[in-house]
Design an enzyme around this catalytic site. Structure first.
Site, PDB file in Angstrom:
ATOM      1  N   SER A  87       6.259  -2.597  -1.822  1.00 41.05           N
ATOM      2  CA  SER A  87       4.675  -2.820  -1.315  1.00 41.05           C
ATOM      3  C   SER A  87       4.307  -4.324  -0.677  1.00 41.05           C
ATOM      4  CB  SER A  87       3.557  -2.736  -2.247  1.00 41.05           C
ATOM      5  OG  SER A  87       3.523  -1.246  -2.363  1.00 41.05           O
ATOM      6  N   LYS A  90       3.187  -4.712   2.694  1.00 42.75           N
ATOM      7  CA  LYS A  90       1.686  -4.775   3.192  1.00 42.75           C
ATOM      8  C   LYS A  90       1.122  -6.205   3.679  1.00 42.75           C
ATOM      9  CE  LYS A  90       0.225  -1.067   0.186  1.00 42.75           C
ATOM     10  NZ  LYS A  90       1.550  -0.641  -0.318  1.00 42.75           N
ATOM     11  N   SER A 333      -2.880  -1.764  -4.063  1.00 46.14           N
ATOM     12  CA  SER A 333      -1.803  -1.484  -3.131  1.00 46.14           C
ATOM     13  C   SER A 333      -1.842   0.052  -2.778  1.00 46.14           C
ATOM     14  CB  SER A 333      -0.340  -1.531  -4.072  1.00 46.14           C
ATOM     15  OG  SER A 333       0.624  -1.440  -3.185  1.00 46.14           O
TER      16      SER A 333
END
Length: 526
Positions: A87, A90, A333
């Site tokens: 993640s 991101k 997330s």
């Protein structure tokens, strides 16, 4: 209001940034900072020792630590290696969105038609059109339906059309693992979707399983139970105090939720999120039911369609600004929001709302910022794909560069904050580094997939200087070495290896129904 509490949290953090050394330095533009070398002669030895943990013996340990102005403080031998960022991908998506879309960007959902109204009848099709809003709820669709009824319309003589053509028709990313399909952290990405809960999990239905009398079938309820999603109830109610063995699945290719196992009589309800196939048609079923509730009947069928040129807008809903959406997105997330932003970026830059267009625009923009993107390869905006690649060098570059941006305080506040128990403050770091000098200090993005864990962000050291760090670990031996990431962050916060050595390896990571390692905030989906 949905985002009132979130806005208050962010405002509090930004206000806090104005009166404390930790966050004040973090909101100072990079070009105003001097790359002063730290008087820290043991940093390399301390971090090398942390990374010598046996779990990392055959791992790729990609670690980069910088001053706020970009001067190197520590770099592992693998610092430029292309590894799975999970993640942490991101970070690239978010910063590109903030630059290209802006903090005030709002998504819109409209109801319109080219058909004339005669008396109380709209003589043609009614079109519900989305542009990717991840925040629009079932209650919002009810408000849109009330807006149609308020015009005196009681009958739609044509069809109800769901228009999700703002994005392309590829709703499932082929670089994702098919075993993730039932889980809300891997929901289909559509320009017309619905937020299932208050933190904007999209493209899913909430399944609540409650006990009945012992020996009876368990009671099952769906959010927005319109008939679009079916239930196969094979669950029973067991004796009080018996084991809870409830499992919830959605077999591929069908909008049927299958519930099995046993729930103890008198026990707590089990709540799970499960994805739906074709979220746009699910939304249309929600909107159709809302129209009926407000006395508006639709004669024709529900189908996919496109709003015709010259359509008159009869009702509209705008989302909160992107600056507000960032908080639930980054703290927890949220993959759906990341990939909605990716397709939105593609639409803005090239006119095509696809993963290919969005990820190409992200890499192009990040490269133009002066970030090292040699190792960067993205197939989505969320980091859910095992094919994504990045390096700690590139992530650290990015985190240094964006400190000069006008939107940086908003971005910084939206990152998870170590050791802060409120989920909309601490997020995925809520239970980490508590009771240390990193708590309330470290603002960083986490990432966890099977065999890949990441932590990248900002920390203020004992000298009051802000450091930037990126820790990407791949192919390690379990348990997942998030404790090693924490030890590095605490070492940077304290200037001492003694405190960081008190942190111990975590319990086994929560896993999805498919047995995979996942971000802590995704557990409710699994």
């Amino acid at each position: 209001m949905k985002y009132q509490r979130i806005a208050g949290v962010v405002a509090g953090i930004v206000a806090f940034a104005g009166i404390t050394g930790t966050a004040l330095a973090a909101t100072t533009p990079a070009h105003d900072l001097v790359a002063k070398p730290h008087a820290d002669t043991t940093l390399k030895a301390d971090l090398d020792k942390i990374l010598s943990d046996p779990r990392l013996a055959k791992a790729t340990s990609d670690v980069d630590v910088r001053t706020a102005a970009g001067a190197s403080l520590y770099a592992s031998s693998a610092v430029d290696s292309p590894v799975r960022p999970a993640s942490n991908a991101k970070l690239f998506t978010t910063t590109t969105a903030l630059d290209l879309l802006g903090t005030s960007y709002r998504f819109s959902t409209t109801v319109g038609s080219v058909a004339p109204v005669s008396g109380s009848t709209l003589r043609g099709d009614l079109v519900l059109r989305g542009t990717g809003d991840p925040t629009v709820s079932a209650a919002d669709y009810d408000t849109l339906a009330a807006g149609i009824a308020s015009r005196g319309i009681k009958t739609i003589s044509g069809k109800l059309l769901a228009d999700d053509t703002y994005f392309d028709s590829q709703r499932w990313n082929p670089h994702w693992d098919d075993s993730d399909k039932p889980f809300a952290y891997a929901s289909e990405i559509s320009a017309l979707t619905v937020a299932t809960d208050s933190v904007d999990d999209t493209g899913a239905v909430q399944v609540t399983i409650s006990p009945a009398a012992q020996g009876k079938p368990a009671a099952i309820a769906l959010s927005s139970d319109t008939g679009y999603v079916k239930v196969s109830n094979k669950a029973t109610t067991g004796a009080a105090g018996s084991a809870n063995t409830i499992a919830v699945d959605r077999p591929a290719g069908a909008n049927t939720v299958v519930v099995t196992g046993s729930i103890p009589a008198g026990g707590a309800a089990v709540v799970k999120l499960r994805t739906v196939e074709d979220p746009a048609l699910y939304v249309a079923s929600i909107f159709r039911a809302a129209l009926a509730k407000h006395g508006v009947s639709v004669t024709g069928q529900t189908a996919h369609g496109t709003a015709a040129a010259g359509s008159k807008v009869l009702a509209t809903k705008q989302s909160a600004p992107l600056s507000d959406i960032l908080t639930p997105y980054l703290k927890l997330s949220n993959n759906g929001i990341a990939d909605i932003l990716t397709k939105t970026i593609g639409k803005r830059v090239s006119g095509t709302g696809s993963w290919a267009a969005g990820t190409a625009a992200i890499k192009q923009h990040i490269t133009a910022l002066g970030v090292n993107t040699t190792a960067l390869s993205l197939y989505d905006g969320s980091g859910l794909s095992d094919d994504d690649r990045a390096s700690a060098h590139g992530v650290a570059d990015l985190l240094v560069k964006v400190r000069s941006k006008s939107w940086f305080p908003t971005f910084y506040a939206a990152l998870p904050i170590a050791g802060q128990p409120d989920p909309l403050v601490g997020g995925t770091l809520a239970a980490r580094m508590a009771g240390t000098k990193a708590a309330g200090n470290v603002h960083a993005k986490t990432g966890t997939l099977t065999g890949a864990t990441s932590l990248s962000g900002y920390v203020t050291g004992p000298d009051g200087q802000v450091d930037v760090f990126s820790i990407l670990l791949n192919n390690y031996v379990t348990p997942t070495p998030t404790d090693l990431q924490d030890r590095i962050a605490v070492r940077l916060a304290t200037g001492s290896a003694a405190t960081s050595s008190l942190l111990h390896a975590p319990a086994p990571t929560k896993r999805s129904g498919s047995g995979k390692e996942i971000e802590p905030s995704w557990a409710k989906a699994a």
